[in-house]
Design a protein around this motif. Structure first.
Motif, PDB file in Angstrom:
ATOM      1  N   LYS A  83      11.691  -5.232   7.222  1.00  0.00           N
ATOM      2  CA  LYS A  83      10.843  -5.087   6.053  1.00  0.00           C
ATOM      3  C   LYS A  83      10.046  -3.796   6.143  1.00  0.00           C
ATOM      4  O   LYS A  83       9.834  -3.104   5.152  1.00  0.00           O
ATOM      5  CB  LYS A  83       9.907  -6.290   5.932  1.00  0.00           C
ATOM      6  CG  LYS A  83       9.605  -6.671   4.503  1.00  0.00           C
ATOM      7  CD  LYS A  83       9.278  -8.133   4.398  1.00  0.00           C
ATOM      8  CE  LYS A  83       9.005  -8.549   2.969  1.00  0.00           C
ATOM      9  NZ  LYS A  83       8.904 -10.017   2.858  1.00  0.00           N
ATOM     10  N   LEU A  87      10.036  -0.774   3.477  1.00  0.00           N
ATOM     11  CA  LEU A  87       8.808  -0.234   2.892  1.00  0.00           C
ATOM     12  C   LEU A  87       8.793   1.287   3.029  1.00  0.00           C
ATOM     13  O   LEU A  87       8.482   2.008   2.082  1.00  0.00           O
ATOM     14  CB  LEU A  87       7.585  -0.841   3.588  1.00  0.00           C
ATOM     15  CG  LEU A  87       6.233  -0.263   3.188  1.00  0.00           C
ATOM     16  CD1 LEU A  87       5.978  -0.418   1.697  1.00  0.00           C
ATOM     17  CD2 LEU A  87       5.092  -0.926   3.979  1.00  0.00           C
ATOM     18  N   LEU A  90      11.032   2.830   0.474  1.00  0.00           N
ATOM     19  CA  LEU A  90      10.445   2.793  -0.869  1.00  0.00           C
ATOM     20  C   LEU A  90       9.346   3.853  -0.992  1.00  0.00           C
ATOM     21  O   LEU A  90       9.258   4.547  -2.006  1.00  0.00           O
ATOM     22  CB  LEU A  90       9.873   1.403  -1.156  1.00  0.00           C
ATOM     23  CG  LEU A  90      10.880   0.281  -1.395  1.00  0.00           C
ATOM     24  CD1 LEU A  90      10.186  -1.076  -1.452  1.00  0.00           C
ATOM     25  CD2 LEU A  90      11.658   0.526  -2.683  1.00  0.00           C
ATOM     26  N   ARG A  91       8.521   3.988   0.035  1.00  0.00           N
ATOM     27  CA  ARG A  91       7.456   4.984   0.001  1.00  0.00           C
ATOM     28  C   ARG A  91       8.034   6.397  -0.070  1.00  0.00           C
ATOM     29  O   ARG A  91       7.499   7.264  -0.760  1.00  0.00           O
ATOM     30  CB  ARG A  91       6.560   4.847   1.231  1.00  0.00           C
ATOM     31  CG  ARG A  91       5.541   3.714   1.104  1.00  0.00           C
ATOM     32  CD  ARG A  91       4.748   3.508   2.381  1.00  0.00           C
ATOM     33  NE  ARG A  91       3.925   4.644   2.730  1.00  0.00           N
ATOM     34  CZ  ARG A  91       2.701   4.888   2.251  1.00  0.00           C
ATOM     35  NH1 ARG A  91       2.171   4.037   1.401  1.00  0.00           N
ATOM     36  NH2 ARG A  91       2.024   5.954   2.613  1.00  0.00           N
TER      37      ARG A  91
ATOM     38  N   ILE B 106       6.580  -7.360  -1.414  1.00  0.00           N
ATOM     39  CA  ILE B 106       5.726  -6.345  -0.782  1.00  0.00           C
ATOM     40  C   ILE B 106       4.584  -6.048  -1.742  1.00  0.00           C
ATOM     41  O   ILE B 106       4.788  -5.924  -2.947  1.00  0.00           O
ATOM     42  CB  ILE B 106       6.521  -5.051  -0.496  1.00  0.00           C
ATOM     43  CG1 ILE B 106       7.562  -5.297   0.598  1.00  0.00           C
ATOM     44  CG2 ILE B 106       5.589  -3.922  -0.082  1.00  0.00           C
ATOM     45  CD1 ILE B 106       8.408  -4.093   0.936  1.00  0.00           C
ATOM     46  N   LEU B 111       2.545  -0.122  -0.927  1.00  0.00           N
ATOM     47  CA  LEU B 111       3.510   0.900  -1.325  1.00  0.00           C
ATOM     48  C   LEU B 111       2.827   2.223  -1.647  1.00  0.00           C
ATOM     49  O   LEU B 111       3.270   3.295  -1.219  1.00  0.00           O
ATOM     50  CB  LEU B 111       4.285   0.431  -2.562  1.00  0.00           C
ATOM     51  CG  LEU B 111       5.228   1.468  -3.180  1.00  0.00           C
ATOM     52  CD1 LEU B 111       6.426   1.682  -2.273  1.00  0.00           C
ATOM     53  CD2 LEU B 111       5.683   1.042  -4.567  1.00  0.00           C
ATOM     54  N   LEU B 115      -0.646   7.627  -1.205  1.00  0.00           N
ATOM     55  CA  LEU B 115       0.238   8.487  -2.002  1.00  0.00           C
ATOM     56  C   LEU B 115      -0.340   8.747  -3.383  1.00  0.00           C
ATOM     57  O   LEU B 115      -0.313   9.875  -3.892  1.00  0.00           O
ATOM     58  CB  LEU B 115       1.622   7.844  -2.150  1.00  0.00           C
ATOM     59  CG  LEU B 115       2.471   7.803  -0.877  1.00  0.00           C
ATOM     60  CD1 LEU B 115       3.788   7.099  -1.145  1.00  0.00           C
ATOM     61  CD2 LEU B 115       2.733   9.216  -0.371  1.00  0.00           C
TER      62      LEU B 115
END
Lengths: 116, 116, 116, 116
Positions: A83, A87, A90-91, B106, B111, B115
């Motif tokens: 997981k 993550l 995705l980031r 998530i 996430l 950012l």
DNA sequence: GTGGTCTAGACCACA
DNA sequence: GTGGTCTAGACCACA
């Protein structure tokens, strides 16, 4: 059960990999549970066993499943680690998405309006 | 000048398309300005003219440039419209990124942390 | 008792063979002692009797055990000889390991640092 | 040129991977150099293009080579990192070899006599 | 010409 | 029955 989309640009084996990654990480499939056999899944998706095999090999390489020779494939135990990887991925995609936005002098607020 | 990355998984013609889209939308290239000729750009990028031609065809299809037979390729005038399209595309990608995040249970805060 | 590792890439019968070889050569099992019956061991390891049978056949071929029809399998007497074979095998593996090291122009000192 | 050994227990594609790893890490093939095309190598080794493809995919996954679509496969630049990985693998094998030796109560001096 | 994917079908080791 | 490898051959995107 996962769904193949022949309009999708991604090759079939990648769709299988992505589909099962989601099923496993979302908890729909439990650790230790047995995967459908290569031949069975191939039949269900009406695709070739080699294609399913390729997907399973990739899932094993990424530690989502493990293989016991002569028995079958099983969901791995250590989901937490995976997981984290997911993550991170995705980031990374969010990062590059924001980079592109900035480069085009588009306001980030415009990008996220109504979504976030 | 755009930069090709041979380690990049995207095909070369796509890198050319993406590179020029950014140059045009960011304002680095002005409307009406002439594009390098297919042969020249192919030489500069040391790639195949077919590849540059394919990229130009795609850029024209998306209205970023237009072709004048016998004279060359030119940057289109109507950038504002294109920018809208680009925004729509970025928003689409953000949308599916968020969908995936939710599907994996998530937290969105995790996430975007650091950012956004 | 030996332990199977389903994450291990080696087939199960090989793990059984390797496990018993170690038990026998290390002296944990004595010469003349009776091996568990094929069925019992299969139950204990929750694996297929065919698999245990295959392992026993291999152990017999390598003279680690011998079979008495109708009675069972027993540890062989002549361990000293087997130990020599085992040493030869280990030396062979070390040899090829060093060959690979040399071929890659890696210093042997780097290889053995902190291990030997 | 690498050599296939049909007596070898390892599958053909693994032999190709191992062969090229050695050629690359030993410096026999230089960074940036082009690999033989999938079809050519398949002809030379008189094997199937799919098998070579599988080997190349694995070499790319391990960063030994990279692929440019429509052009071919090329040796990667960053060998130093790969050499570290290789050293780590060799050390791992030496470690388990020594563990086995100890477990059998074999003197390490006996193992290394005349080799080291 | 280059790599990438896929199918159909075979054969093998393993459980 | 289960996965793993391989062949022969086709088709596609890309350069």
């Amino acid at each position: 059960m996962i769904q193949l989309d022949y309009q999708d640009r991604r090759p079939i084996y990648e769709q299988i990999v992505a589909g099962y990654k989601t099923l496993i990480l979302s908890g729909a499939l439990e650790a230790g549970e047995q995967m459908p056999s290569v031949r069975n899944l191939a039949m269900e998706l009406s695709t070739n066993p080699n294609t399913v095999q390729k997907a399973y090999t990739e899932l094993e390489r990424q530690k989502y499943i493990y293989t016991v020779k002569g028995r079958g494939n099983y969901i791995s135990e250590d989901n937490s680690l995976l997981k984290g990887e997911q993550l991170k991925e995705l980031r990374g995609r969010l990062k590059s998405l924001l980079d592109e936005t900035d480069e085009l002098h588009i306001d980030r607020a415009e990008l996220t309006k109504g979504l976030l």
